[in-house]
Design a protein around this motif. Structure first.
Motif, PDB file in Angstrom:
ATOM      1  N   LYS B 285       0.835  -1.196   0.000  1.00  0.00           N
ATOM      2  CA  LYS B 285       0.000   0.000   0.000  1.00  0.00           C
ATOM      3  C   LYS B 285       0.874   1.253   0.000  1.00  0.00           C
ATOM      4  CE  LYS B 285      -3.840   2.217   2.384  1.00  0.00           C
ATOM      5  NZ  LYS B 285      -4.637   2.255   3.583  1.00  0.00           N
ATOM      6  N   ALA B 286       1.913   1.187   0.828  1.00  0.00           N
ATOM      7  CA  ALA B 286       2.827   2.331   0.902  1.00  0.00           C
ATOM      8  C   ALA B 286       3.503   2.552  -0.448  1.00  0.00           C
ATOM      9  CB  ALA B 286       3.872   2.098   1.978  1.00  0.00           C
ATOM     10  N   SER B 287       3.886   1.422  -1.104  1.00  0.00           N
ATOM     11  CA  SER B 287       4.520   1.527  -2.427  1.00  0.00           C
ATOM     12  C   SER B 287       3.552   2.127  -3.426  1.00  0.00           C
ATOM     13  CB  SER B 287       4.950   0.148  -2.917  1.00  0.00           C
ATOM     14  OG  SER B 287       5.896  -0.384  -2.050  1.00  0.00           O
ATOM     15  N   ALA B 288       2.290   1.646  -3.348  1.00  0.00           N
ATOM     16  CA  ALA B 288       1.283   2.168  -4.270  1.00  0.00           C
ATOM     17  C   ALA B 288       1.068   3.655  -4.048  1.00  0.00           C
ATOM     18  CB  ALA B 288      -0.028   1.414  -4.085  1.00  0.00           C
ATOM     19  N   GLU B 289       1.044   4.038  -2.752  1.00  0.00           N
ATOM     20  CA  GLU B 289       0.859   5.455  -2.448  1.00  0.00           C
ATOM     21  C   GLU B 289       2.041   6.276  -2.931  1.00  0.00           C
ATOM     22  OE1 GLU B 289      -0.036   5.574   1.678  1.00  0.00           O
ATOM     23  OE2 GLU B 289      -2.202   5.441   1.330  1.00  0.00           O
ATOM     24  N   LYS B 290       3.217   5.677  -2.785  1.00  0.00           N
ATOM     25  CA  LYS B 290       4.419   6.364  -3.243  1.00  0.00           C
ATOM     26  C   LYS B 290       4.372   6.508  -4.775  1.00  0.00           C
ATOM     27  CE  LYS B 290       9.427   6.247  -2.733  1.00  0.00           C
ATOM     28  NZ  LYS B 290      10.575   5.446  -2.346  1.00  0.00           N
ATOM     29  N   ALA B 291       3.956   5.419  -5.427  1.00  0.00           N
ATOM     30  CA  ALA B 291       3.841   5.456  -6.892  1.00  0.00           C
ATOM     31  C   ALA B 291       2.822   6.511  -7.306  1.00  0.00           C
ATOM     32  CB  ALA B 291       3.422   4.089  -7.409  1.00  0.00           C
ATOM     33  N   TYR B 292       1.728   6.581  -6.511  1.00  0.00           N
ATOM     34  CA  TYR B 292       0.691   7.572  -6.781  1.00  0.00           C
ATOM     35  C   TYR B 292       1.247   8.983  -6.662  1.00  0.00           C
ATOM     36  CZ  TYR B 292      -3.113  10.632  -5.145  1.00  0.00           C
ATOM     37  OH  TYR B 292      -3.956  11.679  -4.936  1.00  0.00           O
ATOM     38  N   GLN B 293       2.018   9.202  -5.592  1.00  0.00           N
ATOM     39  CA  GLN B 293       2.628  10.516  -5.384  1.00  0.00           C
ATOM     40  C   GLN B 293       3.600  10.843  -6.503  1.00  0.00           C
ATOM     41  OE1 GLN B 293       2.105  13.031  -3.479  1.00  0.00           O
ATOM     42  NE2 GLN B 293       0.459  12.031  -2.350  1.00  0.00           N
ATOM     43  N   GLN B 294       4.386   9.815  -6.882  1.00  0.00           N
ATOM     44  CA  GLN B 294       5.368  10.032  -7.953  1.00  0.00           C
ATOM     45  C   GLN B 294       4.664  10.343  -9.268  1.00  0.00           C
ATOM     46  OE1 GLN B 294       7.720   6.474  -7.768  1.00  0.00           O
ATOM     47  NE2 GLN B 294       9.288   7.415  -6.498  1.00  0.00           N
ATOM     48  N   ALA B 295       3.594   9.591  -9.542  1.00  0.00           N
ATOM     49  CA  ALA B 295       2.841   9.827 -10.778  1.00  0.00           C
ATOM     50  C   ALA B 295       2.253  11.232 -10.775  1.00  0.00           C
ATOM     51  CB  ALA B 295       1.734   8.792 -10.912  1.00  0.00           C
TER      52      ALA B 295
END
Lengths: 231, 451
Positions: B285-295
């Motif tokens: 989830k944290a990775s997904a959130e990080k990916a979301y932030q990066q995107a």
């Protein structure tokens, strides 16, 4: 007195020395008079005419047209005065090249406040009188010299002036046309107008009541023609 | 006869002069309108591109967000399921139970009264939610000659002071047996088959999928039947407490509460796979959130780059227009002035005689200024049309990128379309003013003498 020139002098600034065009010239014209001014080229004939027409202010002397000094008026008032009182006829005709005969004859109406219908009716009469009816829609480039000068005469008479000033009106005309033009000027004088004409044409003597010879800017002689000499 | 007629006749007579003046004004106005149209079209295209880009970025970010949310939901669901299957739990054991035995052999020898679970259920305990008493014993299944772990369970015991919750585990009914995968394969049984255990008949009610743990060699039967088979009436080995929220520092609090109610017991935390999975899910989830932030950041960066690039282009166009337009306008003013001057020279004889026969200065000026106004007005209108066409063509590589409505919706362009012909009329008048004034003030005597 229709025209009164008293002791007129005019000098043009020129190099190497000024040119004294006219010097102490006095000419008086009453209604019904036809006066011709003759003389060699450069004697000051045109200067006399322009001065008399309110177009060239003399250095000294007095000019009165119908009792009024045109040079006491402002330029625009003088222009209006000219439109009312004087008709001009020139050797080069000075017709507006893009206007037909009718419009050229009507052009002085630009400066008058007369009703359009009255002016137009008078223009029609003048065109007919000068034998230009068949040419009324022709521009100057399509007219003969005689027709052009008759158009210029008709234009000069449109505003019913009291005085006509003619500068070599027969200079560019053949014998027949010149005779006709001089006849029209005589006719105008006989109808109560005054004509001052400067010319080289010796035939003018036959039509004018008074012939003034100008030499080197001065009047050298005057020749009256008695009424019984009129043809 | 009037001045207007005089002007119209003169225009017809000197068409080239009029057309050159018209062309000069049209070029100036076309430059002005063209530049404005180009800039307006540029602005519209820029706005559209940026809007499209923003929508794209927002869509991408929303998709990423949806993925993150979905991952979070899956995580929660997975945790719930794992808790259900494996128990996120504490184990209550008799104090005498050796933990070495439990961990090394997977079996327990110490027992405690079954009544303990009822005591716990009737207490005011707040740190646990579900109670599952059980016995667990490794035996030799003589009928089938296999070693098996027998688990007797009575299902969930409701905690009285909380009211009945939906039970996490249903009890195994009497006469039924749930079988681990390895046992099922060894016995070659399927659901509905009957098997004998210690002389008692059971019907296979469920077969677990392979779990890769001791569960694969386990069978689950009703607690009471297990107690009878194993000779452990009213005894249990352990109580599993589920959904106890016993991670972190709270375990000591739970221990104290349970031991206070059930003296002579011990409480151990059973680390479950669910926790591991929860952690990995949390990481996911944290990775997904990080990916979301990066995107999101990448999208915003791309958007800023696009804005900057479009702004550069607009600036270049504006800069070019800022130089070109005044030059063309100035050139046109000079051209109109020169044309008026040449026209006045051509007409000096005419002007001289018109002046001689009585036209005023104002009338003569009017003759020139009406013509100049006509040049300005008609040239301005022609320039507006030409400028719009040229500007629109240059402004959009793709013809349908901008349409007239969009261009006219811009207040600046609309105003300019009205103002340009009026400005052209005014400038043309001003450019002709000086030549007209010079002509009108000429001395007719000088003109006539010169001729």
């Amino acid at each position: 007195m229709m025209l009164r020139l008293e002791h007129i002098c005019k000098t043009y600034a020129a190099k190497p020395k000024p040119v004294h065009a006219i010097n102490d010239v006095s000419i008086n014209l009453d209604a019904g008079e036809f006066v011709a001014v003759q003389g060699p080229s450069g004697c000051g004939k045109s200067t006399v005419l322009l001065t008399a027409g309110g177009l060239l202010k003399p250095d000294s002397g007095e000019v009165l047209i119908a009792g009024e000094n045109p040079y006491a008026l402002s330029p625009d008032a003088r222009a209006a005065f000219r439109a009312r009182s004087i008709g001009f006829v020139f050797q080069q005709f000075y017709l507006v090249p893009y206007l037909d005969v009718m419009d050229n004859v009507l052009s002085p109406a630009l400066a008058s406040a007369e009703s359009h219908e009255d002016v137009r009716q008078r223009a029609e009469q003048l065109i007919e009188h000068f034998g230009l009816t068949h040419r009324r829609h022709h521009v100057p480039g399509e007219l003969s010299s005689g027709e052009r000068q008759r158009t210029a005469l008709a234009r000069a008479l449109l505003n019913q002036p009291q005085l006509i000033l003619a500068d070599e009106p027969t200079g560019n005309l053949d014998h027949e046309s010149a005779e006709a033009v001089l006849g029209y000027l005589q006719e105008f004088a006989e109808s109560g107008g005054a004509v001052l004409m400067v010319t080289h044409d010796d035939r003018a003597v036959r039509f004018a009541q008074l012939t003034i010879d100008l030499y080197d800017g001065r009047i050298s002689s005057r020749m009256d023609r008695s009424p019984d000499q009129f043809s | 006869m009037n001045v207007r007629r005089l002007v119209v006749r003169e225009i017809k007579h000197r068409k080239l002069n009029f057309l050159l003046g018209l062309l000069s004004v049209a070029v100036a106005v076309a430059s002005l309108v063209g530049a404005q149209t180009l800039l307006t079209a540029d602005g519209i295209i820029t706005a559209r591109l940026l809007n499209a880009k923003e929508a794209e970025v927002e869509k991408s970010v929303a998709e990423k967000k949806a993925v993150v949310q979905q991952t979070g939901k899956e995580l929660q669901d997975m945790i719930r399921k794992q808790m259900l299957g494996l128990g996120f739990n504490v184990l209550i054991l008799p104090e005498s139970q050796s933990l070495s035995e439990l961990h090394l052999n997977g079996s327990m020898s110490a027992t405690m009264p079954e009544e303990y679970v009822d005591r716990l259920a009737n207490s005011n305990i707040v740190t646990v939610s579900h109670l599952l008493p059980s016995i667990t014993k490794r035996i030799s299944w003589e009928e089938h000659d296999v070693e098996v772990v027998v688990v007797g369970t009575r299902g969930e015991v409701p905690i009285q002071h909380r009211g009945m919750k939906k039970p996490l585990l249903a009890e195994v009914a009497a006469g039924k047996m749930v079988v681990g995968r390895q046992i099922q394969q060894q016995l070659d049984v399927k659901e509905g088959d009957t098997v004998q255990l210690k002389g008692r008949e059971f019907t296979v009610s469920k077969i677990h999928a392979e779990r890769g743990s001791v569960d694969d060699v386990t069978v689950w039967i009703n607690l009471a039947e297990a107690q009878e088979i194993l000779g452990m009436q009213n005894l249990i080995h352990a109580i599993l407490a589920l959904e106890c929220g016993c991670s972190g520092d709270r375990i000591s609090q739970i221990r104290a509460e349970i031991v206070g109610i059930l003296p002579g017991t011990q409480v151990i935390e059973r680390y479950s796979q669910a926790l591991t999975r929860a952690e990995s899910r949390a990481k996911a989830k944290a990775s997904a959130e990080k990916a979301y932030q990066q995107a999101k950041e990448a999208g915003e960066e791309q958007l800023a780059l696009e804005r900057s690039s479009r702004q550069d282009l607009e600036d270049r166009h504006s800069g070019f227009a800022a130089i070109l337009v005044p030059l063309v306008v100035l050139g046109s003013i000079v051209t109109i002035g020169l044309l008026a001057f040449v026209n006045s020279r051509q007409r000096s004889q005419e002007i001289g005689i018109l002046r001689a026969i009585g036209l005023s200065t104002q009338q003569l000026m009017l003759v020139f200024l009406i013509k100049a106004a006509a040049i300005g007005l008609f040239g301005g209108i022609a320039g507006v049309c030409a400028g719009l066409m040229v500007g629109r063509l240059l402004g959009s590589a793709q013809p349908d990128m901008t349409n007239w409505n969009d261009l006219f919706a811009s207040g600046n362009l609309g105003d300019m379309l009205v103002m340009a012909p009026l400005a052209a009329l005014l400038l043309s008048g001003l450019a002709s003013w000086l030549p007209a004034l010079l002509v009108a003030r000429q001395d007719p005597a000088v003109i006539l003498q010169r001729e």
